[in-house]
Design a protein around this motif. Sequence first.
Motif, PDB file in Angstrom:
ATOM      1  N   ASN A 131      51.593  40.998  35.875  1.00 41.91           N
ATOM      2  CA  ASN A 131      51.819  39.527  35.630  1.00 41.91           C
ATOM      3  C   ASN A 131      51.842  38.249  36.673  1.00 41.91           C
ATOM      4  OD1 ASN A 131      51.333  40.427  32.945  1.00 41.91           O
ATOM      5  ND2 ASN A 131      53.303  40.117  32.590  1.00 41.91           N
ATOM      6  N   GLN A 132      51.131  38.862  37.939  1.00 45.95           N
ATOM      7  CA  GLN A 132      51.105  38.040  39.049  1.00 45.95           C
ATOM      8  C   GLN A 132      49.755  37.493  39.418  1.00 45.95           C
ATOM      9  OE1 GLN A 132      54.092  37.061  40.562  1.00 45.95           O
ATOM     10  NE2 GLN A 132      55.050  38.007  39.234  1.00 45.95           N
ATOM     11  N   ALA A 133      49.557  36.614  40.094  1.00 49.32           N
ATOM     12  CA  ALA A 133      47.864  36.339  40.581  1.00 49.32           C
ATOM     13  C   ALA A 133      47.984  36.082  42.079  1.00 49.32           C
ATOM     14  CB  ALA A 133      47.454  35.145  39.629  1.00 49.32           C
ATOM     15  N   SER A 134      46.907  36.508  42.576  1.00 51.61           N
ATOM     16  CA  SER A 134      46.758  36.353  44.285  1.00 51.61           C
ATOM     17  C   SER A 134      45.484  35.504  44.014  1.00 51.61           C
ATOM     18  CB  SER A 134      46.672  37.646  44.861  1.00 51.61           C
ATOM     19  OG  SER A 134      47.727  38.054  45.102  1.00 51.61           O
ATOM     20  N   PRO A 135      45.117  34.672  45.333  1.00 52.98           N
ATOM     21  CA  PRO A 135      44.074  33.914  45.296  1.00 52.98           C
ATOM     22  C   PRO A 135      42.764  34.375  45.121  1.00 52.98           C
ATOM     23  CG  PRO A 135      45.226  34.232  47.657  1.00 52.98           C
ATOM     24  CD  PRO A 135      46.059  34.960  46.555  1.00 52.98           C
ATOM     25  N   CYS A 136      42.464  35.764  45.424  1.00 52.33           N
ATOM     26  CA  CYS A 136      41.087  36.174  45.248  1.00 52.33           C
ATOM     27  C   CYS A 136      40.903  37.064  44.065  1.00 52.33           C
ATOM     28  CB  CYS A 136      40.466  36.773  46.605  1.00 52.33           C
ATOM     29  SG  CYS A 136      40.666  35.637  48.002  1.00 52.33           S
ATOM     30  N   THR A 137      40.110  36.489  43.252  1.00 56.34           N
ATOM     31  CA  THR A 137      39.911  37.262  41.876  1.00 56.34           C
ATOM     32  C   THR A 137      39.100  38.441  42.460  1.00 56.34           C
ATOM     33  OG1 THR A 137      40.383  35.471  40.586  1.00 56.34           O
ATOM     34  CG2 THR A 137      39.236  37.380  39.552  1.00 56.34           C
ATOM     35  N   ILE A 138      39.531  39.719  41.670  1.00 60.55           N
ATOM     36  CA  ILE A 138      38.496  40.805  41.798  1.00 60.55           C
ATOM     37  C   ILE A 138      37.524  40.842  40.803  1.00 60.55           C
ATOM     38  CG2 ILE A 138      38.326  43.354  42.036  1.00 60.55           C
ATOM     39  CD1 ILE A 138      41.186  43.015  43.117  1.00 60.55           C
ATOM     40  N   MET A 139      38.349  40.878  39.528  1.00 58.42           N
ATOM     41  CA  MET A 139      37.528  40.957  38.220  1.00 58.42           C
ATOM     42  C   MET A 139      38.510  40.697  36.989  1.00 58.42           C
ATOM     43  SD  MET A 139      36.959  44.930  38.421  1.00 58.42           S
ATOM     44  CE  MET A 139      38.034  46.362  38.213  1.00 58.42           C
ATOM     45  N   PRO A 140      38.067  40.636  35.978  1.00 56.45           N
ATOM     46  CA  PRO A 140      38.928  40.391  34.714  1.00 56.45           C
ATOM     47  C   PRO A 140      39.585  41.828  34.369  1.00 56.45           C
ATOM     48  CG  PRO A 140      36.759  40.231  33.930  1.00 56.45           C
ATOM     49  CD  PRO A 140      36.718  40.236  35.603  1.00 56.45           C
ATOM     50  N   VAL A 141      40.685  41.777  33.801  1.00 55.52           N
ATOM     51  CA  VAL A 141      41.381  42.974  33.389  1.00 55.52           C
ATOM     52  C   VAL A 141      40.470  43.921  32.210  1.00 55.52           C
ATOM     53  CG1 VAL A 141      43.781  42.400  34.007  1.00 55.52           C
ATOM     54  CG2 VAL A 141      42.926  41.803  31.656  1.00 55.52           C
ATOM     55  N   THR A 142      39.733  43.207  31.634  1.00 56.78           N
ATOM     56  CA  THR A 142      38.917  43.927  30.802  1.00 56.78           C
ATOM     57  C   THR A 142      37.974  44.897  31.155  1.00 56.78           C
ATOM     58  OG1 THR A 142      37.257  42.008  30.619  1.00 56.78           O
ATOM     59  CG2 THR A 142      38.991  41.979  29.024  1.00 56.78           C
ATOM     60  N   GLU A 143      37.632  44.734  32.265  1.00 58.69           N
ATOM     61  CA  GLU A 143      36.904  45.725  33.197  1.00 58.69           C
ATOM     62  C   GLU A 143      37.450  46.965  33.443  1.00 58.69           C
ATOM     63  OE1 GLU A 143      33.566  44.832  34.724  1.00 58.69           O
ATOM     64  OE2 GLU A 143      33.689  43.170  33.249  1.00 58.69           O
ATOM     65  N   ILE A 144      38.838  47.007  33.326  1.00 55.57           N
ATOM     66  CA  ILE A 144      39.517  48.484  33.843  1.00 55.57           C
ATOM     67  C   ILE A 144      39.592  48.955  32.373  1.00 55.57           C
ATOM     68  CG2 ILE A 144      40.478  47.474  35.891  1.00 55.57           C
ATOM     69  CD1 ILE A 144      42.988  46.951  34.434  1.00 55.57           C
ATOM     70  N   SER A 145      39.959  50.595  32.765  1.00 57.37           N
ATOM     71  CA  SER A 145      40.145  51.415  31.765  1.00 57.37           C
ATOM     72  C   SER A 145      41.621  51.664  31.310  1.00 57.37           C
ATOM     73  CB  SER A 145      39.430  52.866  32.089  1.00 57.37           C
ATOM     74  OG  SER A 145      38.196  52.745  32.620  1.00 57.37           O
ATOM     75  N   GLY A 146      42.407  51.388  32.608  1.00 62.28           N
ATOM     76  CA  GLY A 146      43.763  51.815  32.099  1.00 62.28           C
ATOM     77  C   GLY A 146      44.733  51.263  33.368  1.00 62.28           C
ATOM     78  N   ILE A 147      45.893  51.214  33.047  1.00 59.51           N
ATOM     79  CA  ILE A 147      47.042  50.870  34.194  1.00 59.51           C
ATOM     80  C   ILE A 147      48.037  51.954  33.906  1.00 59.51           C
ATOM     81  CG2 ILE A 147      46.423  48.290  34.014  1.00 59.51           C
ATOM     82  CD1 ILE A 147      48.919  47.789  32.736  1.00 59.51           C
ATOM     83  N   PHE A 148      48.410  52.194  35.119  1.00 53.22           N
ATOM     84  CA  PHE A 148      49.775  52.926  35.035  1.00 53.22           C
ATOM     85  C   PHE A 148      50.977  52.161  35.383  1.00 53.22           C
ATOM     86  CE2 PHE A 148      46.304  56.042  35.535  1.00 53.22           C
ATOM     87  CZ  PHE A 148      46.842  57.164  34.976  1.00 53.22           C
ATOM     88  N   VAL A 149      51.992  52.251  34.759  1.00 56.04           N
ATOM     89  CA  VAL A 149      53.136  51.431  35.205  1.00 56.04           C
ATOM     90  C   VAL A 149      54.522  52.290  34.793  1.00 56.04           C
ATOM     91  CG1 VAL A 149      52.035  49.204  34.090  1.00 56.04           C
ATOM     92  CG2 VAL A 149      53.540  50.605  32.670  1.00 56.04           C
ATOM     93  N   GLN A 150      55.600  51.890  35.465  1.00 57.34           N
ATOM     94  CA  GLN A 150      56.900  52.822  35.310  1.00 57.34           C
ATOM     95  C   GLN A 150      57.329  52.330  33.884  1.00 57.34           C
ATOM     96  OE1 GLN A 150      59.301  51.647  38.680  1.00 57.34           O
ATOM     97  NE2 GLN A 150      59.199  49.686  38.293  1.00 57.34           N
ATOM     98  N   SER A 151      57.683  53.279  33.259  1.00 56.84           N
ATOM     99  CA  SER A 151      58.494  53.001  32.004  1.00 56.84           C
ATOM    100  C   SER A 151      59.572  52.353  32.211  1.00 56.84           C
ATOM    101  CB  SER A 151      58.777  54.548  31.196  1.00 56.84           C
ATOM    102  OG  SER A 151      59.891  55.196  31.970  1.00 56.84           O
ATOM    103  N   GLY A 152      60.017  51.685  31.056  1.00 59.09           N
ATOM    104  CA  GLY A 152      61.302  50.874  31.166  1.00 59.09           C
ATOM    105  C   GLY A 152      61.194  49.416  31.346  1.00 59.09           C
ATOM    106  N   LEU A 153      59.842  48.952  31.411  1.00 56.94           N
ATOM    107  CA  LEU A 153      59.603  47.637  31.521  1.00 56.94           C
ATOM    108  C   LEU A 153      59.729  46.786  30.354  1.00 56.94           C
ATOM    109  CD1 LEU A 153      56.511  47.590  34.223  1.00 56.94           C
ATOM    110  CD2 LEU A 153      59.156  47.446  34.774  1.00 56.94           C
ATOM    111  N   ASP A 154      59.723  45.445  30.571  1.00 53.31           N
ATOM    112  CA  ASP A 154      59.605  44.828  29.324  1.00 53.31           C
ATOM    113  C   ASP A 154      58.614  44.827  28.597  1.00 53.31           C
ATOM    114  OD1 ASP A 154      60.122  42.590  27.729  1.00 53.31           O
ATOM    115  OD2 ASP A 154      59.661  41.003  28.857  1.00 53.31           O
TER     116      ASP A 154
END
Lengths: 256, 256
Positions: free
Chosen positions: B211-234
């Motif tokens: 949930n951060q943003a950097s200056p240069c956009t790569i693409m919208p998140v809808t273009e990706i299949s999935g994300i790996f995150v560590q468990s226990g996040l909000d």
Amino acid sequence: MLTQQRKSFILEILKRDGQVVAKSVAEQLHLSEDTIRRDLRELAAEGLLRRVHGGAMPLAPDLPPLTVRRSVAPLAKRALGLAAAALVQPGHLVFLDGGTSTAEIAKALPQDFSFTVATHSPTIAAELETHPTAEVILIGGRIYKHSMVAVGALASSQIALIRPDLFFLGATAIHPVHGLSTGDLEEAAIKRQIAARAAETFVLVTQDKLNQASPCTIMPVTEISGIFVQSGLDAEALTPYRTLGIRVIEVEEGEE
Amino acid sequence: MLTQQRKSFILEILKRDGQVVAKSVAEQLHLSEDTIRRDLRELAAEGLLRRVHGGAMPLAPDLPPLTVRRSVAPLAKRALGLAAAALVQPGHLVFLDGGTSTAEIAKALPQDFSFTVATHSPTIAAELETHPTAEVILIGGRIYKHSMVAVGALASSQIALIRPDLFFLGATAIHPVHGLSTGDLEEAAIKRQIAARAAETFVLVTQDKLNQASPCTIMPVTEISGIFVQSGLDAEALTPYRTLGIRVIEVEEGEE
DNA sequence: CAATTTCATGCAAATTCGTGCAGAGTCAAG
DNA sequence: CTTGACTCTGCACGAATTTGCATGAAATTG
């Protein structure tokens, strides 16, 4: 002397030599070993190095094959690399072949002016990450793992786009009659192509490569501009090259 | 002597020597160390230098070499890398982006069957030197040093030749609205191109990127299949992605 | 197993740091 | 010109950091 400065110094030693000896650092900086040990402990806690008895080592047990090869003749190679790097001029396009000898050139490249380095070795490219002024062009392709260089049609097509001023070639063998040779056909082909496009080609020759031959010929020795060898070798062994008009640059092994 | 003048003086020293010793500056300017220390504190607050005991150092803790970045969140990253590597199937063509997260994937790749890895990062390629079964395709190009990946037209033309089954993307920020983003335009363009050619794109997301943003956009998140995150996040922080139909794979941080 | 080297901890001296405070200088309003 | 508010500088003092040394423990070497 600031604490931070000392730590940077230690990290530089580590990067340069692949190891740090606490006693030696203490002497160089005229400080007690305790202070150095404390620094080493803190750096280890920061995850920047690995503490060992007597000093410290890099974090990763490195890539075992590379480290082994690296330890063959490190001092001699470093001296050769230093001498070779001195040929680089501002604005040059320098092509660095793969191998441990050329890796030493990469480490010794001048940092006070700009130039471009092309390489088909990811290892060399990674080495240049911290170089302040060098522009790096990476040549891609299928990786030939034994030597860790890109080969094949993909690499070839990219090499066709550049024309290096200097090419530092890494061969596994050099012989006045059989020429330069190496162990893999594709690798030899790529090296040949680069040399053909480069204005000048130099080879770093350690003692164990001199007057040897490997299965796959790269090209005759007359195609190269010069070779770097360590001084003190049998003069007779070098005569054939001089006769062929090849510059033989003898390098004193600097003190450590 | 104006305060600003003094500060400029200090910054010049820092630039010239790579360090500032409070005592020495005080002597040169015939002022008390307190004054200099005050200046140093203020300059540090302005983010122009880094305060250390005895003086100051440049902001960048040297070059944040890979070793430093590696230590950011090693355990979490390793766990994510392990989980991501499990997606690789025999015969796949997997594209690994540059970055420390994807480097963890490289380390965790299965070794009991064959597949091909493509990458535009020499660091990743070097990492794979010791992998027994992976074929490695290196994508060349101009090296963007900050991230150590090949970018530009040369890289782009090579990427156009391959069609990966899996793409593991390294972004510096991910946001449900602003999408994936990073710090460099060219880097973003290359990532976009690879993702467009890949059958599936996955992103390894550490807590600090979510949930951060950097200056240069790569693409919208809808273009990706999935994300790996560590468990226990909000849980709330992840809901937007699930709503958009993105697979959210939560990974337990394994024991060391 | 013994000698030597290296290590970690505790401790004291020296240095550096941060804060509070007073004097000097500046500036503007009265 | 005077007064008061404000800022900057240097000093004082206690706190924190750093360094070198001593001690005993641990590791290395022969």
